[in-house]
Enzyme design. Structure first.
Site, mmCIF file in Angstrom:
data_model
loop_
_atom_site.group_PDB
_atom_site.id
_atom_site.type_symbol
_atom_site.label_atom_id
_atom_site.label_comp_id
_atom_site.label_asym_id
_atom_site.label_seq_id
_atom_site.Cartn_x
_atom_site.Cartn_y
_atom_site.Cartn_z
ATOM 1 N N HIS A 40 68.338 -46.235 3.603
ATOM 2 C CA HIS A 40 67.850 -45.709 4.937
ATOM 3 C C HIS A 40 67.705 -46.560 5.964
ATOM 4 C CE1 HIS A 40 66.881 -41.404 3.858
ATOM 5 N NE2 HIS A 40 66.770 -41.836 2.503
ATOM 6 N N LYS B 41 58.933 -40.096 17.757
ATOM 7 C CA LYS B 41 59.290 -40.825 16.488
ATOM 8 C C LYS B 41 58.241 -41.976 16.231
ATOM 9 C CE LYS B 41 63.170 -41.743 18.895
ATOM 10 N NZ LYS B 41 64.233 -41.365 17.912
ATOM 11 N N ARG B 42 58.498 -42.402 15.008
ATOM 12 C CA ARG B 42 57.505 -43.605 14.723
ATOM 13 C C ARG B 42 57.811 -44.631 15.644
ATOM 14 N NH1 ARG B 42 54.989 -44.091 10.091
ATOM 15 N NH2 ARG B 42 53.776 -45.600 11.273
ATOM 16 N N LYS C 154 63.123 -49.103 17.677
ATOM 17 C CA LYS C 154 63.373 -47.768 18.358
ATOM 18 C C LYS C 154 63.025 -47.817 19.910
ATOM 19 C CE LYS C 154 61.919 -44.970 14.415
ATOM 20 N NZ LYS C 154 62.916 -43.998 14.244
ATOM 21 N N THR D 195 66.970 -38.270 13.132
ATOM 22 C CA THR D 195 67.233 -36.931 12.833
ATOM 23 C C THR D 195 66.628 -36.094 13.688
ATOM 24 O OG1 THR D 195 65.187 -36.840 11.229
ATOM 25 C CG2 THR D 195 67.360 -36.666 10.118
ATOM 26 N N LYS E 119 67.428 -32.446 15.876
ATOM 27 C CA LYS E 119 66.605 -31.515 16.507
ATOM 28 C C LYS E 119 66.595 -31.229 17.763
ATOM 29 C CE LYS E 119 63.337 -33.195 12.947
ATOM 30 N NZ LYS E 119 62.200 -34.155 12.634
HETATM 31 C C1 PLP Z 1 62.243 -35.570 12.756
HETATM 32 C C2 PLP Z 1 60.790 -36.233 12.739
HETATM 33 C C3 PLP Z 1 60.989 -37.746 12.652
HETATM 34 C C4 PLP Z 1 62.227 -38.314 12.734
HETATM 35 O O1 PLP Z 1 62.428 -38.857 13.798
HETATM 36 P P1 PLP Z 1 63.517 -39.871 14.404
HETATM 37 O O2 PLP Z 1 63.575 -39.863 15.932
HETATM 38 O O3 PLP Z 1 64.861 -39.575 13.782
HETATM 39 O O4 PLP Z 1 62.957 -41.304 13.779
HETATM 40 C C5 PLP Z 1 59.618 -38.300 12.566
HETATM 41 N N1 PLP Z 1 58.443 -37.669 12.731
HETATM 42 C C6 PLP Z 1 58.398 -36.231 12.783
HETATM 43 C C7 PLP Z 1 57.256 -35.364 12.657
HETATM 44 C C8 PLP Z 1 59.718 -35.549 12.586
HETATM 45 O O5 PLP Z 1 59.622 -34.319 12.627
#
Ligand code: PLP
Length: 749
Positions: free
Chosen positions: A308, A489-490, A495, A596, A600
């Site tokens: 990952h 995101k985290r 990032k 991911t 979304k």
């Molecule tokens: C989808 C999701 C992530 C992943 O986000 P990335 O931008 O792909 O790192 C992290 N936290 C939550 C709550 C999510 O639903």
């Protein structure tokens, strides 16, 4: 069946808890009535994290009960929406990796594939994020105390796990995973009865040495000291020792003689945390009379590994001395595997399992033994093969393959965006919910004014829905006529939340100079920082500080807002994502394996502002250059800079006055007077002197591309058309497609 059958009290007199538990009993009965996916060969998806999100409405939708239950509740004067709010989100994951595991369970169940998720029942999960004095503070998330009976079914299955100097008995719990209109799967979570929340002291602190009392308290306990690191090894061994026993017991009960184990079981190792399942399976097979060579071969045929990340610091290594202490029975096997690697590779140190400092490289065990090694987006897999794992790729080229991530459209569209779901259903029917490629039929409406106007209306309604949710949760009210620009995101330097922050500072300074954006912009962040990650916490502090400063400034307030959402989790994501206009996917190229949330956002009609990184590359190919906004260095350039070590942020600071001014503002009196100056100057120093993730070189092109995007947003019809193209092309990113590919190429269930 009706909800009323699951409680003795009339619905209108039930407390929220009584109603919620009745609903959970109802969905459990309905799930059990459907039955579970079965077959000769079964998948065990082992993962340290399953970020499942709230269960109630997702289960109702998948079981086809949503409308009936909503109406039955309404007739009794009760509201399903209020009960959805009342539910506590299970805290079993951290970010993308855990959410991927949850999406995969949904798709496995929906596609009828026999599969279990296997993990741990963390009592306090990750942590709940609260803001105090503009900084992140962590408090335990007591989700299991809130709802153990509601969420987890006891199974009566127990195993004794042998650690170096003591034994623990596990208890297995289950959580039904409902498929959409299909049978179910299961998430199996192991716990220890002796774990005691009483060992918690201030915040998320606890006695790290009392393993029997703390083993499953937290996901990713603080690993900044030895005791914390050792605890993680205890957790990992506990997880896989249980998984391996479960798998062998079930395979034997279905008829395996163990020599043919690979015809009965497949294991997907989600990142390196479950790696010890490999030596553990070898050990158990040998214990049951199989020779070492064959045991290694069988284990390899059973196990597959997903990588990952390409961040070196995230590839786990553990001192052999830790494993010797936690699970001494594994060390002879790990040494044997290492000797085999040495014999086969002329002692090549690059691919050894045990290095000469006595560290065990977990990913190396996976790659040498497992039969499949996959990356999670096309670019990521290419970088693994050509750069990060090149010596391994040369040894085992046939093992490497790509499986671009996906998300379940049941949660990430049907559940979270009913307005858009209705719009799509009305135009192309409902087949897309299980056959996501059908979304392409929306392209027939790309020039239909009524559809484009309806799309814009849905977005506006979602912005209003999110705003009132945020108002209720955090007391912040938003201007819903502004552009919603979202980075959630985290929090991690790769990032690059710091990049959008610098844009916000620049925009603020321009407003002070009388230069305004096309229309007001609301920049919304959602992000948790790992408790020991200092630089990430500094960035959160800077974001919150800037937000307060802009808020107080009457010149700026009407044009720019910077909002940090507290405790970003799946529930927040489900509210936020449908409301987004601009999806910030701005990681340094080569650093984000896939992402991911980018998928979304696209699926919910937001346009991506992104680097050519991770799955953004595939999004760009699908939607075409007119429907995505990309900028910045390419991954080849970034990799070359790292290899030559020739990047120096000071060059950019000197050259670009607008950038320098934005950076300097971080430590200006306007910021520092209202904040923790130490944190801000540490961030300033980090960016101006190190900037390990190359924020500066991308600053100018980021600002220019965003400006272009804000201009484009003013043409409502053209913007809506782009959103429609994004939705129509999102079908590829359904986790149903990803899981079909795993099954065809790797598992053969
Ligand atoms: C989808 C999701 C992530 C992943 O986000 P990335 O931008 O792909 O790192 C992290 N936290 C939550 C709550 C999510 O639903």
């Amino acid at each position: 069946m009706r909800l009323q059958d699951f409680t003795d009290k009339p619905l209108d007199t039930c407390t929220d808890l009584e109603l919620f538990n009745a609903l959970m009993r109802y969905t459990t009965a309905a799930a059990e009535g459907r039955g579970y996916n079965e077959g000769k060969k079964k998948l065990y998806y082992i993962s340290a994290e399953f970020l499942v999100g709230k269960l109630l409405s997702n289960n109702l939708i998948n079981l086809g009960l949503y409308d009936a239950v909503r109406d039955e509740l309404a007739a009794a004067g009760r509201s399903l929406a209020e009960l959805e709010e009342y539910e506590h989100e299970p805290s079993l994951g951290n970010g993308g990796l855990g959410r991927l595991a949850a999406c995969f369970l949904d798709s496995l169940a929906t596609l009828g594939l026999p599969a279990d998720g296997v993990g741990l029942a963390y009592h306090c999960g990750l942590f709940r994020q609260v803001f105090e004095w503009g900084k992140q503070a962590e408090v335990p998330d007591l989700w299991l105390t809130w709802g153990r009976e509601s969420f987890l079914k006891p199974t009566g299955r127990h195993y004794t796990v042998h650690f170096g100097d003591f034994d623990l008995t596990s208890t297995m719990y289950e959580l039904d995973v409902t498929g959409y209109g299909s049978r179910c799967g299961r998430l199996r979570l192991f716990d220890v009865d002796s774990v005691d929340e009483g060992v918690l002291h201030s915040g998320i602190g606890f006695d790290k040495h009392a393993i029997a009392k703390n083993l499953t308290l937290f996901l990713y306990p603080d690993d900044s000291d030895d005791a914390g690191r050792l605890l993680r090894v205890y957790q990992e061994y506990f997880m896989v020792a249980n998984a391996a026993r479960l798998l062998l017991d079930e395979a034997v009960s279905r008829g395996s003689d163990l020599h043919d184990l690979a015809d009965y079981a497949q294991v997907q190792i989600n990142d390196t945390h479950p790696t010890m399942v490999i030596p553990e399976l070898i050990r158990l097979l040998v214990e049951r009379g199989i020779g070492q060579d064959e045991a290694i071969r069988i284990t390899g045929d059973v196990c597959a590994y997903t990588n990952h990340t390409i961040l070196a610091e995230a590839l786990e290594t553990w001192p052999a001395a830790y494993i010797e202490r936690v699970a001494p029975q594994l060390m002879p096997i790990i040494r044997d595997l290492d000797e085999r690697v040495c014999a086969a590779t002329d002692d090549d140190p690059a691919v050894r399992i045990l290095d000469d400092r006595g560290n065990v490289h977990m990913a190396h065990i996976d790659i040498h033994v497992a039969h499949s090694v996959n990356g999670v987006a096309a670019l990521h897999t290419k970088i693994l093969e050509e750069t990060e794992l090149a010596p391994f790729y040369r040894l085992h080229p046939d093992k490497f393959n790509n499986k671009t991530n996906g998300v379940t459209f049941r949660r990430w569209l049907v559940e979270c965006n009913p307005g858009l779901t209705a719009l799509i259903d009305a135009r192309i029917g409902e087949g897309w919910k299980t056959d996501a490629a059908q979304l392409e039929r929306l392209l027939d409406y790309a020039d239909d004014d009524a559809t484009l106007a309806a799309l814009a209306e849905v977005k506006q309604a979602n912005k209003e829905r999110f705003s009132s949710w945020l108002e209720g949760h955090q007391g912040v009210s938003l201007d819903t006529a502004s552009v919603f620009d979202v980075q959630s995101k985290r929090l991690h330097e790769y990032k690059r939340q710091q990049l959008s922050l610098l844009w916000a500072i620049r925009t603020y300074l321009d407003i002070k100079d009388g230069v305004y954006p096309q229309r007001p912009v609301t920049l919304i962040y959602g992000a948790k920082a790992a408790p020991a990650y200092v630089a990430a916490k500094d960035i959160i502090h800077a974001i919150i500080t800037l937000g307060r400063l802009v808020e107080r400034d009457p010149d700026a307030r009407g044009w720019l807002r910077v909002v940090m959402l507290e405790n970003y989790n799946v529930t927040a994501a489900e509210r936020l994502i449908p409301a987004c206009d601009i999806s910030e996917q701005i990681s340094l190229a080569s650093k984000e394996a896939s992402g991911t949330s980018n998928m979304k956002f696209m699926l919910n009609g937001a346009l991506t502002l992104g680097t050519m990184d991770g799955a953004n590359v595939e999004i760009a190919q699908l939607v075409g250059p007119d429907n995505i906004y990309t900028f910045g260095l390419g991954s080849d350039e970034v990799i070359a800079h790292y290899q030559k070590a020739d990047y120096n942020p000071a060059d950019y600071y000197r050259k670009d006055a607008r950038l320098a001014e934005a950076l300097d503002f971080l430590v200006s009196p306007a910021m520092v007077n209202d904040a923790d100056g130490t944190m801000l100057s540490r961030l300033y120093g980090n960016l101006t002197q190190k900037d390990w993730f190359m924020t500066m070189p991308d600053f100018e092109s980021y600002c220019a591309t965003k400006a272009e995007m804000l201009v484009a947003h003013e043409n409502e019809r053209v913007w809506a058309r782009s959103c429609l193209v994004n939705i129509a092309q999102a079908g590829y990113f359904s986790s149903d497609r990803t899981i079909r590919q795993y099954n065809e190429d790797i598992w053969h269930l």
